[in-house]
Design a protein around this motif. Structure first.
Motif, short mmCIF file in Angstrom:
data_model
loop_
_atom_site.label_atom_id
_atom_site.label_comp_id
_atom_site.label_asym_id
_atom_site.label_seq_id
_atom_site.Cartn_x
_atom_site.Cartn_y
_atom_site.Cartn_z
N MET A 1 0.84 -1.16 0.00
CA MET A 1 0.00 0.00 0.00
C MET A 1 0.90 1.24 0.00
SD MET A 1 -3.38 0.65 2.35
CE MET A 1 -4.13 -0.89 1.89
N ILE B 1 -11.68 2.57 0.69
CA ILE B 1 -10.69 1.70 0.08
C ILE B 1 -11.40 0.45 -0.46
CG2 ILE B 1 -8.73 2.53 1.43
CD1 ILE B 1 -9.06 0.13 3.29
N GLN C 1 -7.52 -3.75 -0.82
CA GLN C 1 -6.72 -2.82 -0.01
C GLN C 1 -6.98 -3.05 1.48
OE1 GLN C 1 -8.17 0.79 -1.89
NE2 GLN C 1 -6.12 1.24 -2.67
N THR D 1 -12.65 4.07 5.42
CA THR D 1 -11.45 3.94 6.24
C THR D 1 -11.67 4.37 7.69
OG1 THR D 1 -10.68 6.06 5.39
CG2 THR D 1 -9.82 4.09 4.34
N GLU E 1 -5.17 -6.14 2.63
CA GLU E 1 -3.74 -5.86 2.80
C GLU E 1 -3.48 -5.07 4.07
OE1 GLU E 1 -0.06 -3.54 0.58
OE2 GLU E 1 -1.95 -3.80 -0.49
#
Length: 67
Positions: free
Chosen positions: A1, A13, A17, A52, A20
């Motif tokens: 990232m 995201i 993502q 997020t 990860e």
């Protein structure tokens, strides 16, 4: 990232993502999303994205510490 800290991240995201970021596989994240109704997901059209800020809150609420 490519982000160095939380503040640099976009508002939403992708699921890969998020996987990860959490350090889990994509299939593990997909299973978590389907089994945990409290996991933050926003559907935009046909696409599911992860907000997020709510992900950070979810992690803090679900963090357990083994002593």
């Amino acid at each position: 990232m490519k982000y160095h800290n939380f503040e640099e991240m976009p508002m939403f995201i992708t699921k890969p993502q998020a996987a990860e970021l959490l350090g889990v596989s994509a299939p593990s994240l997909y299973k978590l999303i389907s089994e945990d109704a409290s996991f933050p997901v926003v559907t935009i059209g046909k696409r599911k994205t992860i907000p997020t800020e709510q992900l950070k809150v979810w992690v803090e609420k679900n963090c357990t510490r083994n002593l």
